[in-house]
Design an enzyme around this catalytic site. Structure first.
Site, PDB file in Angstrom:
ATOM      1  N   ASP A 160      -1.795   4.729 -27.447  1.00  0.00           N
ATOM      2  CA  ASP A 160       0.193   4.138 -27.635  1.00  0.00           C
ATOM      3  C   ASP A 160      -0.474   3.623 -28.391  1.00  0.00           C
ATOM      4  O   ASP A 160      -1.456   3.046 -28.838  1.00  0.00           O
ATOM      5  CB  ASP A 160      -0.827   3.362 -26.278  1.00  0.00           C
ATOM      6  CG  ASP A 160       0.727   2.866 -26.426  1.00  0.00           C
ATOM      7  OD1 ASP A 160       1.316   2.160 -27.288  1.00  0.00           O
ATOM      8  OD2 ASP A 160       1.324   3.005 -25.015  1.00  0.00           O
ATOM      9  N   PHE A 167       8.267   8.723 -35.005  1.00  0.00           N
ATOM     10  CA  PHE A 167       8.647   8.661 -33.459  1.00  0.00           C
ATOM     11  C   PHE A 167       8.999   8.093 -32.251  1.00  0.00           C
ATOM     12  O   PHE A 167      10.075   7.850 -32.238  1.00  0.00           O
ATOM     13  CB  PHE A 167       9.033  10.808 -33.500  1.00  0.00           C
ATOM     14  CG  PHE A 167       9.999  11.597 -34.257  1.00  0.00           C
ATOM     15  CD1 PHE A 167      11.112  11.663 -34.747  1.00  0.00           C
ATOM     16  CD2 PHE A 167       9.017  12.104 -35.059  1.00  0.00           C
ATOM     17  CE1 PHE A 167      11.175  12.678 -36.195  1.00  0.00           C
ATOM     18  CE2 PHE A 167       8.657  12.880 -36.297  1.00  0.00           C
ATOM     19  CZ  PHE A 167      10.428  13.256 -36.658  1.00  0.00           C
ATOM     20  N   SER A 173      18.437   5.167 -36.040  1.00  0.00           N
ATOM     21  CA  SER A 173      19.702   5.280 -35.310  1.00  0.00           C
ATOM     22  C   SER A 173      21.167   4.754 -36.382  1.00  0.00           C
ATOM     23  O   SER A 173      21.250   3.896 -36.555  1.00  0.00           O
ATOM     24  CB  SER A 173      19.460   4.870 -33.783  1.00  0.00           C
ATOM     25  OG  SER A 173      21.171   5.474 -33.039  1.00  0.00           O
ATOM     26  N   TYR A 202      18.197  -1.290 -26.768  1.00  0.00           N
ATOM     27  CA  TYR A 202      17.686  -0.718 -27.866  1.00  0.00           C
ATOM     28  C   TYR A 202      18.521  -0.418 -29.271  1.00  0.00           C
ATOM     29  O   TYR A 202      17.376  -0.538 -29.506  1.00  0.00           O
ATOM     30  CB  TYR A 202      18.087   0.386 -27.124  1.00  0.00           C
ATOM     31  CG  TYR A 202      18.015   2.173 -27.758  1.00  0.00           C
ATOM     32  CD1 TYR A 202      16.371   2.729 -28.891  1.00  0.00           C
ATOM     33  CD2 TYR A 202      18.913   2.615 -28.806  1.00  0.00           C
ATOM     34  CE1 TYR A 202      16.582   3.787 -29.474  1.00  0.00           C
ATOM     35  CE2 TYR A 202      18.949   3.737 -29.250  1.00  0.00           C
ATOM     36  CZ  TYR A 202      17.258   4.123 -29.979  1.00  0.00           C
ATOM     37  OH  TYR A 202      17.577   5.153 -30.625  1.00  0.00           O
ATOM     38  N   LYS A 217      16.175  -1.178 -32.206  1.00  0.00           N
ATOM     39  CA  LYS A 217      16.163  -0.349 -33.646  1.00  0.00           C
ATOM     40  C   LYS A 217      16.666  -1.169 -34.775  1.00  0.00           C
ATOM     41  O   LYS A 217      16.153  -1.199 -36.088  1.00  0.00           O
ATOM     42  CB  LYS A 217      17.091   1.182 -34.205  1.00  0.00           C
ATOM     43  CG  LYS A 217      16.667   1.524 -33.216  1.00  0.00           C
ATOM     44  CD  LYS A 217      15.527   2.843 -33.703  1.00  0.00           C
ATOM     45  CE  LYS A 217      14.856   3.380 -32.451  1.00  0.00           C
ATOM     46  NZ  LYS A 217      13.511   4.335 -32.586  1.00  0.00           N
ATOM     47  N   PHE A 251      22.322  10.605 -36.054  1.00  0.00           N
ATOM     48  CA  PHE A 251      24.083  10.673 -35.635  1.00  0.00           C
ATOM     49  C   PHE A 251      23.554  11.171 -34.565  1.00  0.00           C
ATOM     50  O   PHE A 251      22.207  10.624 -33.507  1.00  0.00           O
ATOM     51  CB  PHE A 251      24.949  10.920 -36.282  1.00  0.00           C
ATOM     52  CG  PHE A 251      25.508   9.882 -37.565  1.00  0.00           C
ATOM     53  CD1 PHE A 251      24.240   9.546 -38.378  1.00  0.00           C
ATOM     54  CD2 PHE A 251      26.597   9.800 -37.377  1.00  0.00           C
ATOM     55  CE1 PHE A 251      24.901   8.698 -39.101  1.00  0.00           C
ATOM     56  CE2 PHE A 251      26.942   8.177 -38.288  1.00  0.00           C
ATOM     57  CZ  PHE A 251      26.140   7.517 -38.974  1.00  0.00           C
ATOM     58  N   PHE A 298      33.463   9.966 -20.050  1.00  0.00           N
ATOM     59  CA  PHE A 298      33.909   8.998 -19.734  1.00  0.00           C
ATOM     60  C   PHE A 298      34.621   8.552 -20.998  1.00  0.00           C
ATOM     61  O   PHE A 298      34.826   8.176 -21.988  1.00  0.00           O
ATOM     62  CB  PHE A 298      32.443   8.386 -20.326  1.00  0.00           C
ATOM     63  CG  PHE A 298      31.269   8.674 -19.271  1.00  0.00           C
ATOM     64  CD1 PHE A 298      30.864   8.731 -18.212  1.00  0.00           C
ATOM     65  CD2 PHE A 298      29.683   8.790 -19.804  1.00  0.00           C
ATOM     66  CE1 PHE A 298      29.793   9.151 -17.171  1.00  0.00           C
ATOM     67  CE2 PHE A 298      28.692   8.650 -19.203  1.00  0.00           C
ATOM     68  CZ  PHE A 298      28.440   8.956 -17.484  1.00  0.00           C
TER      69      PHE A 298
END
Ligand code: NAD
Ligand code: WQD
Length: 338
Positions: A58, A80, A124, A148, A152, A177, A217
């Site tokens: 970890d 990552f 992101s 989330y 970032k 993206f 959606f």
């Protein structure tokens, strides 16, 4: 070039390892296998002839990282590792901040102690929040709409402060993206555990018969056909973007920020049609209400990466859908456990 790859067993990391090996680089993988399987290593070996060094552990475990870095002799880190499910982050914010923010800080401390100054971070397009216009350039304002995305953004801000205080460091923030697709061989691909959150893996599981239909959606956005529009980028193009960054800005001190996208937007229904055509299978779908937190449309202006990293995405929507289908139809249940 020897490079530590945190999260290298995951979707984007594993494809990046293949591209690195093919370019003559040596990836050394760290992963806790929270969202991946060790059998990925055999696929990397099958494609490249090289089984990368893998350390299971970890990134929040400083002693583990110190031990890996003492043996690995790397000059850069591709970072990552992290958690990435938006909905889950709302339920489990502590886990997201701990993995994504605390994990990155421990990693940077260990890099400093080992004298490694080059870091490339998986950010992101979520950091752009709800953009006022499209296409999005790197100087657009940033914001977050869920834990989330906030994790970032927090990492980006921490890394910017760290780079300012330690000007010898090279820190590159790559804002992805919508990564989709698979290695062209069909040997590697995205293998989400449980119900997929993202569009492409959901469509491909419907096509292969694991799910009955896709819920679309929202069809009342002001877009080409009312459904959400995104900048889907082939995962191998994305992987190559990391190699381009490693070979250029990753060697220059400073804070470097790039969008990795194609500059093209496709709607949900356009993706369904493209996938149905590539697979030769009708993808069943039903219209459903909007998903909370979704935006109408989002695509990149990728010109900064083109000019400064000398990289651009070349793979088309046909490549993305055909390659995903090759992976999904050859591996209907994803990677084997052993
Ligand atoms: P993934 O879940 O497939 O890969 C992440 C890997 O990190 C997994 O193998 C997981 O086991 C490992 N990991 C997680 N926490 C860890 C920890 N604390 N220590 C060691 N290993 C750990 O995800 P991915 O799609 O390959 O995404 C990679 C990165 O790119 C993530 O940081 C993600 O937030 C970011 N990103 C992904 C997307 C996307 O749509 N896939 C878009 C933008 C940004
Ligand atoms: C794409 C489009 C949905 C599923 C997310 C994260 C972002 C980044 C990439 C990590 C939208 C529609 C989806 C479904 C649907 N990840 N959709 N039915 O939301 O653009 O981005 O992944 O950083 O941070 O937020 O991607 O693939 O979930 O959705 O109609 O079952 O497909 O509404 O318009 P998104 P997505």
């Amino acid at each position: 070039m020897r490079v530590l790859v945190t999260g290298g067993m995951g979707y984007i990391g594993s494809h990046t390892c293949v591209q690195m090996i093919e370019a003559g680089m040596t990836p050394i993988i760290v992963d806790n296998l929270y969202n991946s399987k060790e059998t990925v290593l055999a696929r990397i070996e099958k494609l490249t002839g090289v089984r990368p060094a893998f350390f299971e552990g970890d990134i929040r475990d400083r002693a583990f990282l110190d031990n890996v870095l003492a043996q690995a002799n790397v000059e850069s880190v591709l970072h990552f590792a992290g958690l990435k499910a938006v909905g889950e982050s709302v339920e489990k914010p502590l886990e997201y901040y701990d993995n994504n923010v605390h994990g990155t800080l421990v990693l940077v401390e260990a890099m400093r102690a080992a004298g490694i100054n080059s870091l490339i971070f998986s950010s992101s397009a979520t950091v752009y929040g709800e953009p006022e216009t499209v296409p999005i350039t790197e100087d657009f304002p940033t914001s977050a709409t869920n834990p989330y995305g906030r994790s970032k953004l927090m990492v980006e801000e921490c890394l910017a402060d760290i780079q300012k205080a330690l000007p010898e460091m090279s820190i590159t923030l790559l804002r992805y993206f919508n990564p989709v697709g698979s290695h062209q061989s069909g040997e590697m691909g995205e293998d989400p555990q449980g119900i997929p959150n993202n569009l492409m893996p959901f469509i491909s599981q419907v096509a292969v018969g694991r799910r009955e239909y896709l819920s679309v959606f929202g069809n009342d956005y002001s877009t080409v056909d009312g459904t959400g529009v995104r900048d889907y980028i082939h995962v191998v193009d994305l992987a190559d973007g990391h190699l381009a960054a490693l070979n250029s800005k990753g060697k220059e001190a400073g804070l470097h920020i790039y969008n990795l996208g194609t500059g093209n937007g496709f709607s949900v229904l356009q993706m369904v049609a493209a996938f149905s055509k590539a697979a030769g299978v009708e993808v069943a779908y039903q219209l459903a209400p909007r998903r909370a937190g979704d935006i109408a449309e989002c695509w990149a202006d990728p010109s900064k990466a083109r000019a400064e990293l000398h990289w651009e995405a070349t793979r088309t929507i046909e490549d993305m859908t055909a390659d995903t289908w090759r992976w999904q139809s050859n591996n209907p249940n994803g990677y084997p456990d052993v």
